[in-house]
Write an enzyme that holds these catalytic residues in place. Structure first.
Site, short mmCIF file in Angstrom:
data_model
loop_
_atom_site.label_atom_id
_atom_site.label_comp_id
_atom_site.label_asym_id
_atom_site.label_seq_id
_atom_site.Cartn_x
_atom_site.Cartn_y
_atom_site.Cartn_z
N ASP A 28 -0.70 6.20 -5.60
CA ASP A 28 -1.77 7.20 -5.76
C ASP A 28 -1.31 8.23 -6.77
O ASP A 28 -0.24 8.82 -6.62
CB ASP A 28 -2.03 7.91 -4.43
N GLU A 34 0.96 -0.63 -4.82
CA GLU A 34 -0.15 0.32 -4.98
C GLU A 34 0.41 1.73 -4.94
O GLU A 34 1.34 2.01 -4.16
CB GLU A 34 -1.18 0.14 -3.85
N GLU A 81 -3.97 3.99 -8.23
CA GLU A 81 -5.23 4.61 -7.79
C GLU A 81 -5.32 6.05 -8.29
O GLU A 81 -4.44 6.86 -8.03
CB GLU A 81 -5.36 4.60 -6.26
N HIS A 98 -0.45 11.00 -2.31
CA HIS A 98 -1.78 10.63 -1.83
C HIS A 98 -2.68 11.82 -1.55
O HIS A 98 -3.82 11.89 -2.02
CB HIS A 98 -1.64 9.78 -0.56
N HIS A 154 0.82 -1.21 0.00
CA HIS A 154 0.00 0.00 0.00
C HIS A 154 0.86 1.27 0.00
O HIS A 154 1.60 1.51 0.94
CB HIS A 154 -0.88 -0.05 1.26
O1 G3P Z 1 -5.86 0.70 -2.21
C1 G3P Z 1 -6.81 1.13 -1.33
C2 G3P Z 1 -6.44 2.35 -0.59
O2 G3P Z 1 -5.24 2.88 -1.08
C3 G3P Z 1 -7.49 3.40 -0.60
O3 G3P Z 1 -7.28 4.35 0.40
O4 G3P Z 1 -6.64 6.54 1.24
O5 G3P Z 1 -4.96 4.75 1.18
O6 G3P Z 1 -5.68 5.80 -0.93
P1 G3P Z 1 -6.08 5.39 0.46
CA CA Z 2 -4.43 4.53 -2.44
#
Ligand code: G3P
Ligand code: CA
Length: 282
Positions: free
Chosen positions: A73, A71, A145, A86, A44
């Site tokens: 952002d 993952e 994301e 993020h 993450h």
């Molecule tokens: O991958 C799921 C998660 O990343 C969504 O929440 O706030 O960490 O981007 P966040």
């Molecule tokens: Ca995320």
């Protein structure tokens, strides 16, 4: 008399509710290695429990720890470059101040994105989606994301254009909480695998909504706190995968296994020894 009986009834209901909660909690047994076979693990924001989120250091750590996916952002800079960060603002994770969209890529690159995590990461920079793909494509899966789409107009087109450079999209997934963003990407290139992030208020999901989402998405992903067994079963029956994410909830792995999910998205990407890592972090 009536009032006393009502009070007694209310306390009996409370005791029962507490007992039910206890039973629900105790059904989460320690996970056995065999149950983890085949589970997908996603680092993450990179292995962000170990290194500053969304930086090269965190992504390298995710690879090193054996995660299946990284993952990240993605947002747009002032000059419309795809940058990995993020928050809407740079303040929490860098030494800068202000919204991401106020900064050009060159200015974002000058920020220190490591020290706020730990001084030993001083000098770590923000990176672009292009840099992430150049470094990791073919070595590990990438879960992208799309963040704050309302403020990042045209981000879908930019992502699709960048991904067009990669002929095999098997190891790339684009996810978002915004279903319209995903539908737009699907329109632009139906070969891109998509993941819907579910907002807790949509739980339990209606069969109609599950049908709609699984008609274009390959993954439907939930926060651990809004996981619902019936919904997970319904989604998986439609050949769609379910990932569960949490930043620090210690029940993540147990719940993912118990509910039959396909994998987890976690800051602690070492697998299958997450639980040992949690103990070290306490
Ligand atoms: O991958 C799921 C998660 O990343 C969504 O929440 O706030 O960490 O981007 P966040
Ligand atoms: Ca995320």
């Amino acid at each position: 008399m009536k009032v006393r009986r009502k009070k007694r009834l209310l306390s009996a209901i409370s005791v029962l509710a507490i007992f039910m909660l206890f039973l629900a909690g105790s059904s989460l047994h320690p996970v056995k290695k065999a149950e983890l076979e085949g589970m997908i693990t996603v680092a993450h924001r990179g292995a962000s429990g170990f290194a500053p989120e969304n930086t090269m250091a965190a992504f390298q750590k995710g690879l090193e720890l054996g995660a299946d996916f990284l993952e990240c952002d993605v947002q747009l800079s002032k000059d419309n470059e795809l940058i990995l960060i993020h928050d809407l603002y740079v303040d929490r994770t860098t030494n800068g101040q202000g919204s991401v969209r106020q900064f050009t890529l060159k200015e974002l690159k000058q920020l220190d994105a490591g020290t706020s995590f730990h001084p030993s990461y001083a000098g770590e920079t923000l990176i672009t989606l292009d840099e992430l793909l150049k470094e990791f494509y073919g070595k590990i899966g990438i879960l992208i994301e799309v963040k704050h789409p309302a403020l990042n107009k045209g981000i879908e087109e930019k992502i699709v254009k960048l991904l067009a450079r990669y002929p095999d999209l098997e190891s790339i997934v684009v996810q978002s909480f915004d279903v319209n963003v995903l539908k737009r990407i699907h329109e632009l290139n139906s070969d891109i695998q998509l993941g819907v992030l579910i907002n807790g208020s949509f739980i339990p999901m209606s069969t109609k909504y599950i049908d709609e989402l699984t008609s274009f998405a390959a993954y439907i992903n939930f926060n651990v706190s809004s996981l619902d067994k019936r919904t997970v079963d319904q989604i998986r029956k439609r050949n769609c995968k379910v990932l569960v994410w949490s930043k620090k909830d210690k029940r993540l792995i147990q719940k993912a296994v118990l509910y039959g999910a396909d994998g987890v998205i976690t800051d602690f990407s070492r697998w299958p020894v997450d639980q040992e890592v949690f103990m070290e972090m306490e």
